[in-house]
Design a protein around this motif. Structure first.
Motif, PDB file in Angstrom:
ATOM      1  N   GLU A  61      -2.363   0.002 -11.253  1.00 33.70           N
ATOM      2  CA  GLU A  61      -3.269  -0.033 -10.690  1.00 33.70           C
ATOM      3  C   GLU A  61      -3.807  -1.516 -10.859  1.00 33.70           C
ATOM      4  OE1 GLU A  61      -5.850   2.066  -9.634  1.00 33.70           O
ATOM      5  OE2 GLU A  61      -4.464   3.916  -9.772  1.00 33.70           O
ATOM      6  N   GLN A 110      -7.318  -0.623  -7.397  1.00 34.16           N
ATOM      7  CA  GLN A 110      -6.641  -0.064  -6.183  1.00 34.16           C
ATOM      8  C   GLN A 110      -5.048   0.478  -6.728  1.00 34.16           C
ATOM      9  OE1 GLN A 110      -6.081  -3.239  -3.051  1.00 34.16           O
ATOM     10  NE2 GLN A 110      -5.354  -1.677  -1.561  1.00 34.16           N
ATOM     11  N   THR A 166       0.560  -1.226   0.051  1.00 35.16           N
ATOM     12  CA  THR A 166      -0.241  -0.025   0.036  1.00 35.16           C
ATOM     13  C   THR A 166       0.961   1.351  -0.037  1.00 35.16           C
ATOM     14  OG1 THR A 166      -0.150   0.118   2.406  1.00 35.16           O
ATOM     15  CG2 THR A 166      -1.810  -1.113   1.274  1.00 35.16           C
TER      16      THR A 166
END
Length: 465
Positions: A305, A309, A227
């Motif tokens: 991507e 996400q 992330t």
């Protein structure tokens, strides 16, 4: 012939100006009043052939102004057209009682308005029965009783006008319904097209993601997904797991900071800030394996991507051995001067060993036997030195070399015998080793043989010249 003069009574400046331009464009002259009171004042000041009035206005509304016009014998023959946004039947009754000849709802059709104006100007209302008494008519509208005081001619005028207005409104409604139906059909067609496009895009995205995940698993380098904000691991391929010793399930509960050596965490934070600013970014850091072993890693990052996400895609390359090789190369360069000096000393010792010496007669068999015995010890010293990765002769190794030199000197061995010992030991040791490890043993052995020859110098210098 003088142009016909029309009074426009409208409190909206924009609408009054639009109506004025429409009438002037047809050859009429036009004057504007902002409410019913101004309209009556204008009628008293000038002669007009027709009045067009809004209904809802301040001071005096259109119904009141029309009533006063029709109650004045001088103004009664002037036809009045009422314009309104209202469409209640009661409004028509009020228009009839006020004496209006025509009634149009807003927004009005320009052609229809001009046609009504032309008709009323061509046949204005007559005033032959102005004093006749008209019996009122009672009408029930939505359960309420309303009284109409207009005469038959006025009712007929208003009826025709209202019917014409209803027909026009019905035509407009039908046109709107048709336009709406065509729009819905077009919209449905576009929705179907767009749905097909989206389904195709989704299929392509699914295929792309499948190809990515296949490559993700098969890449020969370590790959992890994180992330962007917390750098928590989302996924890791088998190579990354092997590099750092974690299972894929264990990776999912970690973040990049947790596997980074404490000494490198501040620098890592700066690198991650830079990675956020660039489409792709590379840096090196120190990671810890699951067992706590430090590993030097090169990390190449880029944003992707995946599944809707935004993730940070990182390729991990273990450069620990490469960095170690660079360190070895640096140490060897630092020892270059020392090696050159020892080389010069070898030449001096070889020259010295060729001079006559009064040592015990050398027995070649004894010397060869001693070299064979010392070879194993020499190999052990090589292993110890390379294991320490020092690439310099340390004190304890130096002492062991001096012992070997004493034994060689005791039987009158010289530099050539030392070289023979060195060569024999290296042949035994480096056979079958990897090139980089073979190179390490060769370099370390060279330093050790130079040290041995240096110790033998003391024996040569004791010999009388």
């Amino acid at each position: 012939m003088n142009p016909l003069h029309i009074l426009v009574v409208e409190d909206s400046p924009i609408q009054s100006e639009m109506l004025r331009r429409l009438l002037v464009g047809q050859g009429y002259t036009c004057q504007i009043a902002m409410d019913g009171a101004e309209g009556l004042a204008a009628l008293r000041a000038s002669r007009f052939d027709l009045v067009i009035s809004d209904i809802t206005m301040p001071v005096l509304d259109g119904y009141q102004m029309c009533t006063e016009i029709k109650q004045d014998r001088q103004f009664k023959p002037i036809p009045v057209i009422l314009l309104t946004a209202l469409s209640n039947p009661v409004d028509v009754i009020r228009g009839l009682n006020a004496g209006a000849e025509a009634y149009l709802t807003k927004p009005y059709d320009k052609e229809r308005l001009l046609r009504q104006v032309k008709q009323l100007l061509a046949a204005p209302p007559v005033n032959d029965h102005a004093d006749a008494t008209v019996a009122p008519i009672s009408i029930d509208i939505s359960g309420q009783l309303h009284t109409v005081t207009a005469d038959r001619r006025q009712i007929l005028h208003m009826l025709v006008s209202t019917y014409d207005n209803a027909v026009e409104q019905n035509r407009v409604l039908r046109k709107m319904e048709e336009d709406l139906r065509e729009f819905n059909q077009t919209l449905e067609s576009r929705v179907r097209e767009r749905t097909a496009e989206l389904e195709l895009e989704q299929a392509r995205a699914h295929d792309a993601e499948l190809r990515y995940r296949t490559l993700f698993a098969l890449l020969p380098e370590g790959v992890v997904l994180m992330t962007p904000d917390t750098c928590s691991f989302i996924e890791a391929n088998d190579v990354a797991c092997s590099q750092l010793g974690y299972s894929q399930q264990e990776f999912a509960g970690l973040d990049l900071q947790q596997i980074t050596a404490a000494s490198a965490r501040d620098a890592l934070a700066n690198h991650l800030q830079q990675a956020q600013l660039h489409a792709s970014y590379s840096f090196t850091t120190s990671h810890l394996t699951r067992s706590g072993e430090p590993r030097d890693m090169e990390i190449r990052t880029r944003f992707i991507e995946l599944g809707g996400q935004r993730l940070l895609h990182c390729i991990l390359r273990d450069i620990t051995e490469l960095n170690h090789a660079h360190e070895m190369e640096l140490i060897l360069k630092q020892n270059a001067n020392r090696i050159d000096e020892l080389n010069r000393e070898i030449l001096a010792m070889e020259t010295l060993s060729k001079r006559p010496v009064e040592l015990s007669k050398i027995d070649p068999a004894t010397v060869n036997s001693l070299i064979d015995k010392l070879t194993g010890r020499y190999i052990s010293l090589l292993d110890l030195s390379v294991e320490r990765q020092a690439y310099q002769v340390q004190p304890d190794i130096s002492g062991a070399l001096r012992t070997i030199a004493d034994e060689l000197g005791g039987v009158g061995a010289g530099p050539r015998e030392v070289v023979a010992l060195h060569s024999q030991a290296l042949r035994i040791k480096v056979e079958g080793l990897k090139p980089e490890l073979k190179w390490a043993f060769m370099e370390e052995g060279r330093l050790m043989v130079l040290q041995l020859m240096g110790y033998l110098t003391s024996y040569y210098r004791k010999v009388p010249q």
